[in-house]
Design an enzyme around this catalytic site. Structure first.
Site, PDB file in Angstrom:
ATOM      1  N   HIS A   1      -1.757   0.239  -9.773  1.00 30.35           N
ATOM      2  CA  HIS A   1      -2.336  -0.698  -8.795  1.00 30.35           C
ATOM      3  C   HIS A   1      -3.000  -1.897  -9.499  1.00 30.35           C
ATOM      4  CE1 HIS A   1      -3.998  -0.825  -4.414  1.00 30.35           C
ATOM      5  NE2 HIS A   1      -3.782  -2.037  -4.880  1.00 30.35           N
TER       6      HIS A   1
ATOM      7  N   GLU B   1      -4.114   7.630  -4.768  1.00 28.19           N
ATOM      8  CA  GLU B   1      -4.404   7.000  -6.061  1.00 28.19           C
ATOM      9  C   GLU B   1      -5.739   7.516  -6.588  1.00 28.19           C
ATOM     10  OE1 GLU B   1      -4.211   2.775  -5.471  1.00 28.19           O
ATOM     11  OE2 GLU B   1      -2.136   2.840  -4.811  1.00 28.19           O
TER      12      GLU B   1
ATOM     13  N   ARG C   1       0.851  -1.186   0.000  1.00 25.11           N
ATOM     14  CA  ARG C   1       0.000   0.000   0.000  1.00 25.11           C
ATOM     15  C   ARG C   1       0.890   1.241   0.000  1.00 25.11           C
ATOM     16  NH1 ARG C   1      -3.489  -2.698  -1.438  1.00 25.11           N
ATOM     17  NH2 ARG C   1      -5.573  -3.051  -0.619  1.00 25.11           N
TER      18      ARG C   1
HETATM   19  C1  GLV Z   1      -4.953  -5.032  -3.797  1.00 22.64           C
HETATM   20  O1  GLV Z   1      -4.211  -4.140  -3.534  1.00 22.64           O
HETATM   21  C2  GLV Z   1      -5.555  -5.884  -2.840  1.00 22.64           C
HETATM   22  O2  GLV Z   1      -5.491  -5.582  -1.643  1.00 22.64           O
HETATM   23  O3  GLV Z   1      -6.122  -6.888  -3.259  1.00 22.64           O
END
Ligand code: GLV
Ligand code: GLV
Length: 323
Positions: free
Chosen positions: A287, A268, A239
């Protein structure tokens, strides 16, 4: 009796929804590219028995306190830092995520990002596309090796373990840091447990896979980057907020580290004019850790099945908290 009402915060495949539609009225925010506006989400929360949410939706106290019928929130992600679990518990809402089904896919992306950053794949791609390839030369876009180097994995959950397995195939030394020791990874893959500081100092590739919690926020700060080798490459598929981005920018500017591969950012989507995106030695992705068509479909099915289970008074498969 009227059917329960389910709201989905992003457009997802109708096919996936068929079994859910047999037992519930289902509505979704009809956009693939745009997040549901906050006001819409709050209004839907007031009516919904179940929400299928994205990691970009904030499922906070305000939403949960004003959702009298809500029984379950199924989040399309393994991470659930966008959800206030305490408020969910207080309001008797079950929270589900999508672990396991995305492990290998996310490990592939992590490894790909590491290879890209090390071997300058995206720079090389632009170089060819922009017509800059006029002659071959020995050090043209020469990067650094991945094989037989040392990888340091911060956050040895199932994704970390899957990355370690790939690293072993590349003949890498594997260091890891985690809240608890992982004897399987140590015995089967020869991974060596290190303190956070030792891992930073000893790794050629520092790979962050840790979830965002109060404890991990800004874990990678100025001091952490200073402790890394100046040849180190930092990879983040956890993250964004686990990293102090100002400190990362400083470290890149002052060559405290050699490069980075980032799938996640503090805010983001990140703007194209963000200073982090101006470094040629930074590979940036939007992401997409778990974004294969197969895995995203499986994640949607798992969310759907969890919602069906709760609405039918059964146990959901992958509960992280709440009621
Ligand atoms: C993506 O970042 C997730 O947490 O699946
Ligand atoms: C992440 O490290 C996970 O496997 O949950």
């Amino acid at each position: 009796m009227s059917k329960p009402y389910v709201f989905i915060t992003r457009k997802i495949s109708e096919e996936v929804l068929t079994p859910l539609k047999q037992i519930a009225d289902v509505q979704m925010w009809n956009s693939e590219s745009e997040a549901v506006p906050r006001e819409v989400l709050l209004n839907e929360g007031k009516k919904a028995d179940a929400l299928l949410t994205m990691l970009s939706d904030s499922v906070d106290e305000e939403l949960l306190e004003n959702a009298p019928n809500l029984k379950v929130v199924a989040n399309l992600a393994v991470g659930y830092d966008n959800i206030n679990l305490e408020a969910a518990a207080q309001n008797e809402v079950i929270v589900c995520n999508t672990p396991d089904v995305l492990t290998e896919t996310t490990a592939d992306l992590t490894f790909g990002l590491m290879l890209s950053a090390a071997r300058r794949l995206t720079e090389a791609h632009h170089f060819v596309k922009e017509g800059q390839w006029k002659s071959w030369s020995p050090y043209l876009l020469a990067g650094t090796d991945v094989h037989h180097k040392t990888i340091g994995i911060v956050g040895m959950g199932s994704i970390g373990t899957a990355v370690a397995r790939r690293a072993k195939g590349f003949g890498m030394e594997i260091l890891y840091h985690n809240r608890s020791r992982h004897s399987v990874t140590e015995n089967e893959l020869g991974a060596v447990y290190k303190s956070f500081g030792e891992l930073l100092e000893g790794s050629d590739f520092v790979v962050c896979l840790t979830p965002l919690t109060e404890d991990t926020k800004h874990l990678f700060d100025a001091d952490a980057f200073k402790r890394m080798k100046s040849s180190a490459i930092f990879i983040n598929v956890g993250r964004g907020q686990v990293v102090d981005e100002e400190a990362l920018i400083y470290a890149l500017e002052h060559k405290e580290i050699a490069g980075a591969g980032l799938d996640v950012f503090y805010k983001e989507p990140i703007g194209a004019d963000h200073p982090l995106l101006q470094f040629p030695q930074v590979v940036s992705l939007p992401h997409i850790g778990s974004a294969s068509v197969e895995t995203r479909t499986t994640m949607m099915e798992l969310c759907r099945d969890n919602i069906i289970a709760v609405l039918e008074g059964k146990k959901a498969k992958t509960v992280v908290g709440g009621k």
